[in-house]
Design an enzyme around this catalytic site. Structure first.
Site, mmCIF file in Angstrom:
data_model
loop_
_atom_site.group_PDB
_atom_site.id
_atom_site.type_symbol
_atom_site.label_atom_id
_atom_site.label_comp_id
_atom_site.label_asym_id
_atom_site.label_seq_id
_atom_site.Cartn_x
_atom_site.Cartn_y
_atom_site.Cartn_z
ATOM 1 N N GLU A 1 0.816 -1.203 0.000
ATOM 2 C CA GLU A 1 0.000 0.000 0.000
ATOM 3 C C GLU A 1 0.861 1.271 0.000
ATOM 4 O O GLU A 1 0.567 2.231 -0.704
ATOM 5 C CB GLU A 1 -0.930 -0.025 1.235
ATOM 6 C CG GLU A 1 -1.769 1.207 1.441
ATOM 7 C CD GLU A 1 -2.827 1.417 0.369
ATOM 8 O OE1 GLU A 1 -2.984 0.538 -0.485
ATOM 9 O OE2 GLU A 1 -3.463 2.483 0.398
ATOM 10 N N ASP A 2 1.931 1.243 0.791
ATOM 11 C CA ASP A 2 2.674 2.483 1.010
ATOM 12 C C ASP A 2 3.931 2.636 0.154
ATOM 13 O O ASP A 2 4.549 3.691 0.160
ATOM 14 C CB ASP A 2 3.073 2.601 2.492
ATOM 15 C CG ASP A 2 1.852 2.708 3.404
ATOM 16 O OD1 ASP A 2 0.748 2.909 2.862
ATOM 17 O OD2 ASP A 2 2.003 2.568 4.635
#
Ligand code: MN
Length: 754
Positions: free
Chosen positions: A88-89
């Site tokens: 996600e990051d």
């Protein structure tokens, strides 16, 4: 950039995690997976800090630690926890993870990423509930993904202090709305409790602090009481050669707070702030169940048990796997205390939820069933979410309710067990088995006795559904069923049916109007709707399409001028010829007109009731219902004072009447009652008194009505309000000994005729 101190901090935290993994890392490959995952995540999050300023990687490390220490999952879960924010990051993809860490770990991270994405949408474009629904849709088949998600949320809640206040509120409310119930459903009691407490801490900081302070103030005296309570139990159990630990545990801050809210009491008024927990080491070759009951019997030799407070989750465990024997006994000084009896195995399940089941898998055949139960539950949630439910908020509320409610276990005729929320009825059971069975159900044999579809089922009941090919779901059922599944199935049937009826009705109406050459103008509907008792065109079409109304009389109705409604109002008159009973000692002369007539406060007759009058000492005539106890007493004693009386229809008058209502408490019900009576019916409420307890409310409404028919209308309208179970006319006004009355008074209480 990171400093040396940052790197040292990261290394310390990871070393601590490694120590915690000793119990689960069996092979060199296991160790390698944990270390590689850490190195990969550490590299990926390099240079990034959390809101609090610490390196970001401390978060995945903490989540991994919760996963292994507090929940007891294995190596792959630890790896997934370490990697959970990477996709996600950062720029890495799920495929990258698969090549490095294998399919299982990559799939788990993928599931976590999807949940996170859906969750983060919450509060943006669409409603929060809609996004929760999306997030639940990503519920992975692998229950470990949900568990890691809960660990992630737990760590975020533990570090919520660093976030701005608005974020704190948002995250706390999500936690209490969704994550705590999920933890409960998975049997993760400790995590559920901590999530609830933290959520309370940020949502209601003052309440939270007040309870924490109070608990610490009373700690010493509570300790003393618990010691006094435990001493004879310890002695007795030791005598019997049982190996055990005993602890007095304070109930959770959140559960205390909930109780204060529910019962509207202060913390000083809550007496059961703690529970005693006995965890025993089972002896071989004796069923744990027997050992639980053995300990129960030893304790109740000392303290008297409260018979209705035994909870046996040993014979029938909760659907989330919880097993224990709970009872409430009268301790020293007449104080009730709850005692929980568990084996070491049961205790671990209670602490760590489903994860603990895997550990005992080989030893206990039952466990496999229960894992099947969980799979089934996840499937159900997914199915329910995938079906087109119109209202996401409504669905989630029901879904949540199902997460929390305590359960009953009932059986099919073949002996298969079905778990239902407490309060579920026969029809819920039918829908639980198959939607077709629910749709065609007309009744059931509960323990071989015929019962209605709305009969609540109890633990251990055997239920056999009776069906009919012509049966179909009806609207009324929605007031009775409690499971989200049954509600959704009934609603979708009714929706379809309504749509069919609506289009059918429109077609029939258009054809008939065409035949007559009538254009269905607003004026036409103005005449038709009241005549067919419909409040809207849609309602009219639906009724027509369903065959509830027919157009047989339509010509007559269309010809009629808008009907002038003749409203008759009643008044009371003493009959012209007065018959005297016995000897009138006073020799009074009575005349019909000019008598002062009063309505008896004991039975409050209204026009339409059979009435009888009594002349009192002042010469006034008091009017009672013929059936009134007081009237019967008076007639027996003072037959000479009876005044024949009847209703006539001349004057417009209102009469005071009391109706008693009972129902399920919900937000806005008071508003609905008053708006139906005062708004829709234009009737004055003189007094409204409502008392609510345990989700049920009871109350009385004092209204001014014209006559019995009018009162009947009010009662029917009130009964039609969602949540109202029963409406009864009351004979006396002060039946409730009402306290806490909210009154909107108008007019005088006694209706008198000059
Ligand atoms: Mn995270």
């Amino acid at each position: 950039m990171f400093t040396q101190a940052d790197d040292k901090l990261i290394q310390d935290h990871f070393d601590d995690l490694l120590k915690c993994c000793e119990a689960i890392c069996k092979t060199p490959e296991d160790w390698k997976l944990v270390t590689d995952s850490f190195n990969f995540a550490n590299e990926a999050h390099r240079g990034v800090r959390r809101k609090s300023g610490v390196p970001y990687i401390l978060h995945p490390i903490a989540v991994a630690k919760i996963v292994v220490v507090e929940i007891g999952l294995g190596v792959k879960s630890v790896a997934a926890a370490l990697l959970h924010d990477v996709v996600e990051d950062t720029d890495y993809t799920v495929e990258d993870l698969e090549t490095r860490f294998g399919k299982k770990v990559a799939t788990m991270v993928d599931g976590l990423t999807k949940m996170k994405k859906a969750g983060e949408l919450a509060g943006q474009s669409s409603s929060q509930a809609a996004n929760f629904k999306k997030m639940l849709l990503t519920l992975s088949d692998d229950v470990r993904v949900i568990i890691i998600k809960l660990a992630d949320r737990l760590h975020n809640m533990r570090t919520l202090g660093a976030m701005p206040v608005d974020k704190q509120m948002k995250i706390s409310s999500e936690t209490i709305y969704l994550f705590a119930p999920l933890a409960h459903r998975l049997g993760l009691y400790n995590i559920k409790t901590e999530l609830e407490n933290l959520s309370l801490k940020y949502s209601f900081p003052n309440d939270y602090k007040q309870i924490v302070d109070k608990l610490s103030q009373t700690e010493a005296s509570r300790k003393m009481f618990i010691e006094k309570f435990n001493a004879p139990i310890i002695e007795k159990l030791k005598e019997s050669g049982i190996e055990f630990t005993i602890k007095g545990r304070v109930k959770s801050i959140y559960s205390i707070w909930k109780k204060m809210q529910r019962k509207m009491v202060t913390i000083d008024e809550i007496y059961d702030l703690f529970a005693i927990r006995i965890v025993f080491k089972p002896i071989a070759f004796v069923p744990e169940k027997t050992q639980c009951w053995n300990i129960y019997s030893l304790i109740t030799d000392i303290y008297k048990p409260k018979p209705d407070r035994i909870r046996d989750w040993v014979n029938i465990p909760k659907a989330n796997g919880y097993e224990a024997l709970h009872c409430t006994v009268m301790g020293p000084d007449g104080v009730w205390a709850e005692v929980q009896i568990r084996s070491e195995r049961m205790d671990e399940i209670a602490e760590k939820g489903f994860a603990a089941h895997w550990k005992y898998k080989e030893r206990d055949k039952n466990i496999e069933n229960r894992e099947g139960e969980l799979d089934k539950w996840i499937k159900e949630v997914q199915n329910a979410l995938n079906s087109p439910t119109e209202d996401a908020v409504e669905f989630l509320d029901e879904f949540k309710l199902n997460l929390y409610t305590s359960e009953v276990v009932v059986f099919t005729p073949k002996g298969e067990s079905v778990t239902l929320p407490k309060g579920a009825v026969v029809l819920d059971f039918a829908y639980e088995i198959h939607s077709n069975l629910g749709n065609k159900a007309i009744g059931a044999k509960v323990n071989h006795k015929i019962e209605s579809l709305y009969t609540p089922v109890n633990n251990g009941d055997q239920v056999e559904i009776i069906t009919s090919a012509t049966a179909h779901p009806v609207l009324e059922s929605l007031d009775h069923v409690v499971t989200a599944r049954a509600k959704q199935k009934i609603k979708s049937f009714l929706k379809k049916e309504r749509e069919n009826n609506l289009s059918n009705g429109m077609r029939i109406f258009d054809e008939e109007m065409k035949k007559r050459g009538v254009t269905p103008s607003a004026r036409v509907f103005h005449k038709l709707l009241p005549a067919y008792n419909s409040s809207s065109k849609d309602e009219f079409y639906v009724k027509l399409g369903a065959g509830i109304i027919s157009l047989d009389n339509v010509d007559k109705i269309l010809r009629e001028n808008a009907a002038t409604k003749l409203i008759k109002y009643w008044s009371l008159q003493v009959s012209n010829t007065l018959k005297l009973f016995g000897n009138s000692t006073k020799g009074q002369q009575e005349t019909a007109s000019g008598d002062k007539i009063k309505i008896a406060p004991c039975c409050m007759p209204i026009p339409g009731d059979e009435v009888i009058g009594f002349r009192d000492n002042d010469g006034d005539v008091i009017v009672h219902k013929k059936s009134c106890d007081e009237a019967i007493k008076l007639a027996a004693r003072h037959g000479d004072r009876i005044v024949p009386i009847k209703w006539s229809s001349e004057k417009i008058l209102s009469y005071l009447s009391v109706i008693e209502v009972r129902g399920i408490d919900r937000m806005g019900i008071l508003r609905d009652i008053s708006s139906v009576i005062t708004g829709e019916m234009d009737i004055n409420i003189r007094k409204l008194y409502i008392e609510s307890h345990d989700g049920i409310f009871e109350g009385s409404i004092t209204v001014y009505v014209k006559d019995k028919k009018d009162l009947g209308n009010v009662m029917n309208k009130v009964l039609a309000i969602k949540g109202i179970e029963s409406v009864k006319r009351l004979e006396t006004e002060d039946h409730h000994g009402a306290s806490g009355v909210t009154a909107s008074a108008s007019g005088s209480q006694n209706v008198t005729i000059a």
